[in-house]
Design an enzyme around this catalytic site. Structure first.
Site, PDB file in Angstrom:
ATOM      1  N   ASP A  53       0.756  -1.279   0.274  1.00  0.00           N
ATOM      2  CA  ASP A  53       0.060   0.396  -0.031  1.00  0.00           C
ATOM      3  C   ASP A  53       0.765   1.152  -0.170  1.00  0.00           C
ATOM      4  O   ASP A  53       2.173   1.321   0.209  1.00  0.00           O
ATOM      5  CB  ASP A  53      -0.548  -0.582   1.234  1.00  0.00           C
ATOM      6  CG  ASP A  53      -2.618   1.143   0.651  1.00  0.00           C
ATOM      7  OD1 ASP A  53      -2.117   1.540   0.165  1.00  0.00           O
ATOM      8  OD2 ASP A  53      -3.070   0.606   1.918  1.00  0.00           O
TER       9      ASP A  53
HETATM   10  C1  NOJ Z   1      -3.976   3.986   0.166  1.00  0.00           C
HETATM   11  C2  NOJ Z   1      -5.487   3.084   0.291  1.00  0.00           C
HETATM   12  O1  NOJ Z   1      -5.114   2.525   1.523  1.00  0.00           O
HETATM   13  C3  NOJ Z   1      -5.527   1.960  -0.941  1.00  0.00           C
HETATM   14  O2  NOJ Z   1      -6.431   1.721  -1.268  1.00  0.00           O
HETATM   15  C4  NOJ Z   1      -4.896   2.940  -2.364  1.00  0.00           C
HETATM   16  O3  NOJ Z   1      -5.191   1.649  -3.335  1.00  0.00           O
HETATM   17  C5  NOJ Z   1      -4.252   3.082  -2.126  1.00  0.00           C
HETATM   18  N1  NOJ Z   1      -3.886   3.951  -1.353  1.00  0.00           N
HETATM   19  C6  NOJ Z   1      -3.542   3.385  -3.210  1.00  0.00           C
HETATM   20  O4  NOJ Z   1      -4.705   5.168  -3.921  1.00  0.00           O
END
Ligand code: NOJ
Length: 762
Positions: A288
């Site tokens: 993430d």
């Molecule tokens: C953080 C988020 O937790 C995740 O769900 C997302 O896909 C990513 N950022 C990318 O934007």
């Protein structure tokens, strides 16, 4: 015959060879050969470059932003980019990669396409409330169609984190509390995005997230630690991730949170032992957003240390943080990681690109004509409207709904004329200017015989600082500067002149979503005051409740004659809500997450276990498991939702009551529509294992069917039960069923279900 075959030989033989080459085994071999050949030409730094995922800029979810991207692409230091869209922009970036980098390796383009691309569907929690797998799959199919038409080929969806804590803002992005429902949805979404052929120009590579357990953050505070037993992980929180893997999801995203002392992005047990060895996942794992770097704050060492830890744990691609890009080469020289580990990750990234067909045609998804025709089309919007209407949950109705198409409706509330609020959280690619507000939708759907007046009545909350914190992602929220009394008086005046009041209340879209946890789940005071003032007019009041999570609306449930929960229904929600208010669509949504009475009851969910001192009945009892100040029961149970019609259930019928081994049991009920509207009902099947070697939940969802019944119509609903449905992980993590006695429940929600018992022996 022979001469004919001989004559055909020159045609048949090449055709057969071609067919054979398409066989998965040969296709795999061909891919392996290609990638092995390519990797033989790559320097270590180029391999590491493939593991680098940068952000383009349309939506960022952390403080770090990627820099110098163009130069890095030319140097082969970028494997993928996300949050950039449009065929023109993507073509330009792809050209840098395939024309100016040494090895001309194409880039993969990702985006958070969560509940629709430009045509926005209900937030995932709302989609889950439809309990309609075909519609959910179709929503993902349409999202893929639109996103690929806009140049993308990878989505960070489905989000399948089980959550039993509505304080957590991201409960809105998942499918709620239940592993069985969540698993069905996970698989449907993967099918919808990926289709049958990933290399087709209208299918998206999916990414199941956030592995693992992100929805169980302590105290509902985002990114917080998770600590739970493995037996609970495997029985209750892991199944939807596994269902996505079994459905063939191409990628997995590791989560931010700590699991058993090691954050998921560096957790080898999760990323290698469970995901790859136990579940057989063959694709790539992406972190993430900066979750590798964040392990520094978790206290696991410097960037070099946490990057090495992650690679070794089984992480392949590093989102935004560039820990891989900047430290892995040194770690390799120091012997902290191996070349084989870098090769594994690089190969998996290249395989994803290969499967998308990017090596064959890097511009496969850059088709301007498709972008013009396929995005936000009338057809897609029509489907989104119908799907949204089926996601709404009728929580209460004392004869007020559906509304008649006559007289005067007072539409009141801060969310009535708020098109920017309709699409809900995490709809990155939405054009909010094209969403339809409830006011606009109601006017159009009502037709000419109805007069509709509108007044705001109140701001969403008196707490302007809270409101300001939710103005992210280009959805600024304008407070009404007038005095609260002025707003209220205007609404009351309008209400007095109307036959019925529709009050559009609840949350702002960004009250939920990432980093939007809350500890107070009541309606804000400004809205409570408005409700009281409206009720004082003596006119019937229908609350249209906008929410991204279960709210504690005990008072409103007591006072109001009708409540329709509409989540955030997407770009077409204004129409869809009106369709339901007027009865053109009969509501059929059922809650995918329990509504608590107060925050103190959280975590609250239907599949809990008995204590040694269970409460019998509803009254408080000393030395029993209950509270002094609130009942154990929720406000609305899991699976709950009313209809404009009435469904009557027969007692449960079992094909047998004693079974052995591989036999099958059929449990059935007859459901009758005894009202005057046609309607859809979600018939739910729950099971209980009465005596086992481990404690088992009092009720677990194990089946459901959504069916349409005309007025007066009866249908038999049959559920086939095999021992597969009786299996569970015991405290040694053995997965099996145990012979003995069971109860089956079939009903309209997790509370109101008729029971029957059966015995199953080995
Ligand atoms: C953080 C988020 O937790 C995740 O769900 C997302 O896909 C990513 N950022 C990318 O934007």
């Amino acid at each position: 015959m022979r001469p004919a075959i001989t004559a055909l030989r020159p045609v048949l033989f090449p055709a057969m060879v071609l067919l054979l080459l398409q066989h998965p085994v040969f296709a795999q071999q061909k891919m392996n050969q290609f990638i092995t050949g390519l990797m033989a030409k790559m320097t270590v730094q180029e391999k590491i470059g493939q593991l680098n995922l940068v952000v383009g800029g349309e939506a960022t979810t952390g403080s770090v932003v990627s820099t110098g991207v163009e130069e890095k692409i030319k140097q082969g230091k970028v494997g993928g980019i996300f949050s950039v869209s449009s065929p023109q922009r993507i073509r330009r970036i792809q050209e840098l990669a395939v024309q100016q980098s040494r090895l001309k390796i194409p880039i993969i383009f990702g985006m958070d396409v969560i509940h629709g691309y430009r045509t926005i569907f209900p937030i995932p929690l709302g989609l889950a409330a439809s309990w309609d797998m075909q519609r959910i799959e179709e929503s993902a199919r349409i999202a893929a169609q639109e996103a690929t038409a806009d140049g993308l080929n990878w989505t960070f969806s489905p989000m399948v984190d089980i959550s039993r804590d509505p304080r957590w803002g991201r409960i809105s992005e998942g499918s709620g509390e239940d592993p069985f429902l969540g698993s069905a949805i996970a698989a449907a979404m993967v099918r919808g995005y990926q289709g049958k052929d990933l290399s087709a120009d209208n299918t998206l590579l999916a990414c199941v997230k956030h592995f693992a357990l992100y929805g169980a953050a302590e105290a509902g505070r985002d990114y917080h630690s998770v600590d739970m037993s493995r037996i609970r992980m495997f029985n209750e929180y892991f199944p939807p991730y596994k269902a996505a893997i079994d459905a063939g999801v191409g990628t997995v995203m590791s989560s931010f949170n700590d699991v058993e002392g090691i954050p998921a992005s560096g957790n080898k047990w999760l990323l290698t032992d469970v995901l790859r060895k136990q579940w057989g996942f063959k694709g790539m794992v992406v972190s993430d957003y900066t979750s590798v770097n964040e392990m520094i704050d978790h206290g696991l060492g410097d960037l070099k240390a946490v990057s090495a830890l992650s690679l070794k744990a089984g992480l392949d691609m590093d989102m935004v943080g560039e820990g891989f890009l900047t430290t892995l080469e040194a770690s390799l020289k120091e012997g902290k990681i191996t070349l084989a580990e870098i090769d594994r990750a690089c190969r998996l990234v290249l395989e994803a690109k290969y499967k998308l067909g990017l090596f064959e045609d890097p511009f496969r998804y850059c088709n301007e004509a498709r972008a013009q025709q396929e995005i936000f089309s009338a057809k897609h919007r029509g489907i989104a409207r119908a799907t949204a209407a089926r996601s709404f949950v009728l929580l209460k109705n004392q004869g007020v709904l559906p509304l008649a198409r006559k007289g005067k409706i007072a539409l009141v509330g801060p969310l009535a004329d708020a098109k920017e609020n309709m699409v809900g959280t995490w709809s990155v690619s939405a054009d909010v200017s094209k969403a339809t507000s409830l006011l606009a939708g109601l006017k159009e759907v009502a037709g000419t015989g109805v007069e509709i007046g509108y007044a705001k009545g109140a701001n969403v909350t008196e707490d302007s600082a809270l409101e300001a914190r939710t103005s992210v992602f280009g959805k600024p929220w304008q407070r009404d500067a007038r005095h609260p009394d002025t707003l209220l008086a205007e609404a009351v005046k309008l209400a007095q002149s109307a036959d019925v009041i529709v009050a559009a209340l609840g949350e702002l879209a960004e009250f939920t979503g990432e980093s939007s946890s809350r500890t107070d789940l009541n309606l804000p005071n400004s809205q409570k005051k408005l409700i009281d003032a409206l009720l004082a007019t003596g006119k019937p009041v229908v609350m249209v409740l906008f929410t991204g999570r279960p709210l504690t609306i005990v008072e409103e449930d007591k006072k109001l004659p009708a409540i329709l929960n509409v989540w955030f229904g997407g770009s077409e929600a204004g129409y869809a809500i009106s369709d339901v208010l007027f009865g053109d669509v009969n509501p059929s949504g059922k809650l995918p997450a329990t509504f608590p009475r107060n925050v103190g009851q959280i975590p609250i969910y239907h599949s809990y276990k008995s204590t040694g001192r269970p409460l019998v009945g509803d009254e408080f009892q000393k030395f029993r498991s209950n509270y002094l100040d609130v009942s154990n029961t929720p406000l609305y149970p899991f699976g709950y939702g009313l209809s404009y019609t009435r469904f009557d259930y027969s007692p449960v019928k079992l094909s047998k009551t004693r079974l052995k081994g591989a036999e099958k049991l059929v449990a059935s009920v007859r459901v009758t529509n005894s009202g005057k509207y046609a309607g859809e009902e979600v018939v739910q099947l729950y099971l209980r294992d009465l005596v086992a070697t481990n404690t088992r939940p009092l009720k677990e969802l194990k089946g459901f069917q959504k069916l349409l019944l005309q007025p007066g119509e009866t249908k038999e609903v049959r559920f086939e039960i095999t021992t597969e449905l009786l299996k569970f992980y015991d405290n040694k993590l053995r997965y099996d069923w145990e012979p003995g006695e069971f109860t089956v429940f079939i009903g309209t929600n997790s509370r109101d279900a008729a029971a029957a018992n059966f015995t199953w022996l080995r």
